[in-house]
Design a protein around this motif. Structure first.
Motif, PDB file in Angstrom:
ATOM      1  N   GLU A 109       2.744  50.468 -72.351  1.00 19.66           N
ATOM      2  CA  GLU A 109       3.689  49.534 -71.728  1.00 19.66           C
ATOM      3  C   GLU A 109       3.284  48.073 -71.879  1.00 19.66           C
ATOM      4  O   GLU A 109       4.122  47.222 -72.165  1.00 19.66           O
ATOM      5  CB  GLU A 109       3.858  49.864 -70.243  1.00 19.66           C
ATOM      6  N   THR A 110       1.988  47.749 -71.692  1.00 16.41           N
ATOM      7  CA  THR A 110       1.588  46.340 -71.668  1.00 16.41           C
ATOM      8  C   THR A 110       2.022  45.607 -72.929  1.00 16.41           C
ATOM      9  O   THR A 110       2.607  44.531 -72.856  1.00 16.41           O
ATOM     10  CB  THR A 110       0.065  46.228 -71.518  1.00 16.41           C
TER      11      THR A 110
ATOM     12  N   ILE B 215       8.303  41.591 -75.297  1.00 15.80           N
ATOM     13  CA  ILE B 215       9.603  41.171 -74.765  1.00 15.80           C
ATOM     14  C   ILE B 215       9.462  39.826 -74.061  1.00 15.80           C
ATOM     15  O   ILE B 215      10.271  38.905 -74.258  1.00 15.80           O
ATOM     16  CB  ILE B 215      10.148  42.238 -73.799  1.00 15.80           C
ATOM     17  N   ALA B 216       8.390  39.672 -73.288  1.00 12.06           N
ATOM     18  CA  ALA B 216       8.187  38.425 -72.543  1.00 12.06           C
ATOM     19  C   ALA B 216       8.088  37.241 -73.492  1.00 12.06           C
ATOM     20  O   ALA B 216       8.632  36.167 -73.224  1.00 12.06           O
ATOM     21  CB  ALA B 216       6.934  38.531 -71.680  1.00 12.06           C
TER      22      ALA B 216
ATOM     23  N   ALA C  58      11.342  39.173 -66.584  1.00 10.59           N
ATOM     24  CA  ALA C  58      10.786  38.516 -65.398  1.00 10.59           C
ATOM     25  C   ALA C  58       9.501  37.772 -65.754  1.00 10.59           C
ATOM     26  O   ALA C  58       9.324  36.605 -65.375  1.00 10.59           O
ATOM     27  CB  ALA C  58      10.534  39.537 -64.291  1.00 10.59           C
ATOM     28  N   VAL C  59       8.635  38.420 -66.523  1.00 11.58           N
ATOM     29  CA  VAL C  59       7.368  37.775 -66.887  1.00 11.58           C
ATOM     30  C   VAL C  59       7.631  36.552 -67.771  1.00 11.58           C
ATOM     31  O   VAL C  59       7.129  35.451 -67.502  1.00 11.58           O
ATOM     32  CB  VAL C  59       6.449  38.786 -67.616  1.00 11.58           C
TER      33      VAL C  59
ATOM     34  N   LEU D 176      -1.553  42.430 -83.220  1.00  8.09           N
ATOM     35  CA  LEU D 176      -2.578  41.967 -82.288  1.00  8.09           C
ATOM     36  C   LEU D 176      -2.427  42.655 -80.926  1.00  8.09           C
ATOM     37  O   LEU D 176      -3.399  43.116 -80.329  1.00  8.09           O
ATOM     38  CB  LEU D 176      -2.441  40.448 -82.142  1.00  8.09           C
ATOM     39  N   PHE D 177      -1.205  42.724 -80.442  1.00  7.58           N
ATOM     40  CA  PHE D 177      -0.972  43.340 -79.132  1.00  7.58           C
ATOM     41  C   PHE D 177      -1.376  44.813 -79.148  1.00  7.58           C
ATOM     42  O   PHE D 177      -1.943  45.314 -78.187  1.00  7.58           O
ATOM     43  CB  PHE D 177       0.501  43.227 -78.732  1.00  7.58           C
ATOM     44  N   ILE D 178      -1.051  45.479 -80.265  1.00  4.70           N
ATOM     45  CA  ILE D 178      -1.387  46.900 -80.332  1.00  4.70           C
ATOM     46  C   ILE D 178      -2.906  47.070 -80.344  1.00  4.70           C
ATOM     47  O   ILE D 178      -3.463  47.930 -79.662  1.00  4.70           O
ATOM     48  CB  ILE D 178      -0.732  47.553 -81.573  1.00  4.70           C
ATOM     49  N   LEU D 179      -3.569  46.157 -81.070  1.00 10.48           N
ATOM     50  CA  LEU D 179      -5.026  46.206 -81.103  1.00 10.48           C
ATOM     51  C   LEU D 179      -5.595  45.977 -79.693  1.00 10.48           C
ATOM     52  O   LEU D 179      -6.532  46.637 -79.257  1.00 10.48           O
ATOM     53  CB  LEU D 179      -5.537  45.142 -82.069  1.00 10.48           C
ATOM     54  N   TRP D 180      -5.030  45.018 -78.981  1.00 10.91           N
ATOM     55  CA  TRP D 180      -5.560  44.665 -77.659  1.00 10.91           C
ATOM     56  C   TRP D 180      -5.201  45.690 -76.585  1.00 10.91           C
ATOM     57  O   TRP D 180      -6.007  46.073 -75.772  1.00 10.91           O
ATOM     58  CB  TRP D 180      -5.018  43.303 -77.233  1.00 10.91           C
TER      59      TRP D 180
END
Ligand SMILES: Nc1ncnc2c1ncn2[C@@H]1O[C@H](COP(=O)(O)OP(=O)(O)O)[C@@H](O)[C@H]1O
Ligand SMILES: [Mg+2]
Lengths: 282, 250
Positions: free
Chosen positions: A141-142, A148-149, A91-92, A132-136
């Motif tokens: 979930e985010t 996925i988005a 969806a996102v 990067l996402f894991i760091l942020w």
């Protein structure tokens, strides 16, 4: 009232819809033959102990493992978590792709401003975002949904923009001659003209969504089908891994079938090759 | 009345193109006046600017030089007074015959749209196919739908750009007769582009022969033969030959 026409063609709905449905379910059944035969061969091979069971357990064993997990209620929870992640990520990603695609597709200025950046971001392999996402956002979930988005975003964006830019100029001219308002031009010409390519993008995006949910769940999760696979690996239960694999295939296929059915409905006006094939087979 | 005065058309950005020697001069100094209820045909070899002239008359394109006026008002863009039929039917494949025709009426109240659509589609003999999709239509039926879409607004002008050139000769003749019957009833002013000389002779009050690069009006021929005109009548054949001779570039 004037000259009665001699041209006669089929009117809509002349072919029985019941007959059509029977034809299509028969062709669906044909698709089951190969997997069933493969499963049978595999079962026989496993029973004959041609393959060691700690590597490749028999289908019956996989089923037994799955139904044990289902009875405990655990399995449904894993499925629900994974489906939820794909749904939110899709969806996102689809929302962002639709918005940006509509903007860059309809305005030359925005296209010149934004499209090069989007194309450059596309060149980054999506999994490269993971650290990067894991760091942020941590491993919660985010970061999973975001990954996925991102996977979902690009095929939808690209197909939408291609569809908008590929709209037949001659049809747009008809809209001008008929004095269509901007709103009617979008609603009655541009959206339907773009729809085939957009739906293709949605289906490709959804497939990538399933791919990335596995990546996201393998990178660390306490629930979900991906977690189940890791768990099966750690505890040396190949039946669990194979069971999760089959569930992924079924879920991916089911969600794609939903989109395919929606596409068929929305694009029933198309004069495609597939349709003539179906008629001949009938 | 449609008045085209001293119209010229250059494609591409004139300033930039002139420097690069790329100026494409499609029309030059075209004067043409079409009176009320008149049927005028434009004939000419391919590429001499017929479509360009018709698009300028419809307001789809703007002339580089000169003026176009409808009943005294300058044309600056498409208006409901002008119906247009292209060489291809140009139907929206996702809309039925009914909804394709509705496109010309979207600013009217729904009830009036429905009444006018039914009438226009009956006029072209397609009532049975009103809910069919374009893929279910033959070429002739699709072009009839395009004619209904152009006429449903009851325009005072109808511009047609080789509307029947993609049809077989039997269907073409049927549609010619059909168009004439509609014209006899509604008397719209008609400009008809064709490269079928016999078609021009059997329909028109006046035939304009276009020639050259840039395109100009080379000759004007009045057709005094009373309608209906048999395609085999000697005076029709004689006129056809005269025009073919005028078209010949040698
Ligand atoms: N949009 C355009 N851009 C550039 N050149 C064009 C364009 N439209 C037409 N032309 C040129 O103008 C000339 C006249 O074209 P056209 O009016 O289509 O001729 P006809 O309809 O008589 O065959 C042709 O040489 C064509 O190549
Ligand atoms: Mg032309």
């Amino acid at each position: 009232m004037l000259v009665e026409t001699v041209e006669r063609r089929a009117l809509p709905g002349w072919r029985g819809t019941a007959a059509k449905a029977a034809v299509s379910s028969a062709s669906h059944l044909k698709g089951l033959i190969v997997p069933l035969v493969l499963a049978a061969v595999w079962e026989i091979a496993a029973r004959a102990e041609a393959i060691p069971a700690y590597l490749l357990p028999a289908p019956s064993e996989v089923l037994a493992e799955l139904s044990a997990l289902a009875e405990g209620g655990e399995l449904w929870e894993h499925i629900a978590v994974t489906v939820w992640r794909v749904a939110v990520g899709f969806a996102v990603g689809a929302g962002a792709a639709t918005l940006l695609g509509a903007l860059t597709g309809s305005s030359r200025l925005l296209r010149e401003l934004l499209d090069p950046t989007i194309q450059a971001l596309k060149a980054v392999p999506s999994l490269a975002w993971v650290p990067l996402f894991i760091l942020w956002f941590g491993i919660f979930e985010t970061s999973k949904v975001l990954l996925i988005a991102i996977g979902v975003f690009f095929p939808i964006y690209l197909n939408l923009v291609t569809g908008i830019l590929g709209t037949d100029r001659k049809l747009v001219e008809v809209a001008r001659v008929c004095g269509l308002s901007r709103f009617d031009l979008v609603r009655r010409v541009l959206i339907p003209a773009t729809l085939p390519s957009y739906l293709t993008g949605l289906r490709a995006g959804l497939a990538l969504g399933w791919m990335f949910v596995i990546a996201a769940e393998l990178m660390g999760a306490s629930k979900g089908l991906g977690f189940l696979m890791i768990d099966g690996q750690m505890t040396g239960r190949p039946a669990v891994i194979i069971g999760a694999l089959i569930l992924f295939a079924l879920a991916g296929k089911a969600s794609d079938a939903l989109l395919e059915a929606a596409s068929k409905r929305l694009l029933s006006w198309q004069d495609g090759f597939g349709e003539t094939q179906e008629t001949r087979n009938a | 009345m449609l008045e085209i005065s001293d119209v010229g058309k250059v494609f591409g950005d004139p300033a930039a193109a002139a420097q690069a020697g790329l100026v494409h001069h499609a029309l030059d100094g075209v004067d043409l006046t079409v009176g009320q209820h008149e049927i005028v045909s434009l004939v000419g070899t391919s590429g001499c600017g017929k479509s360009t002239l018709l698009r300028i008359a419809s307001g789809l394109d703007l002339p580089t030089t000169g003026r176009v006026a409808l009943d005294g008002r300058a044309v600056t863009g498409p208006t409901p007074e002008v119906g247009m039929v292209f060489q291809e039917p140009r139907l929206m494949p996702w809309l039925t015959v009914r909804e394709n025709v509705r496109l010309a009426l979207l600013d009217l109240p729904k009830a009036e749209q429905d009444a006018r659509i039914a009438e226009a589609i009956e006029d072209v003999g397609l009532s049975k196919f009103i809910d069919a999709y374009p893929r279910q239509l033959s070429g002739g039926m699709a072009q009839r739908t395009a004619i209904a879409r152009a006429l449903v607004r009851q325009p005072s002008f109808l511009l047609l750009d080789e509307p029947f050139s993609a049809l077989d000769s039997f269907t073409r003749q049927k549609l010619q007769q059909h168009l004439l019957a509609l014209w006899e009833r509604s008397r719209f002013t008609m400009v008809f582009v064709t490269h079928d000389v016999l078609e021009a002779v059997s329909l028109s009050d006046r035939i304009l022969v276009m020639r050259g690069h840039p395109g100009r009006i080379h000759r004007e021929i009045r057709v005094e033969i009373p309608r209906p005109r048999a395609r085999t009548a000697p005076e029709v054949r004689a006129l056809e030959e005269e025009i073919v001779a005028a078209l010949d570039l040698s």
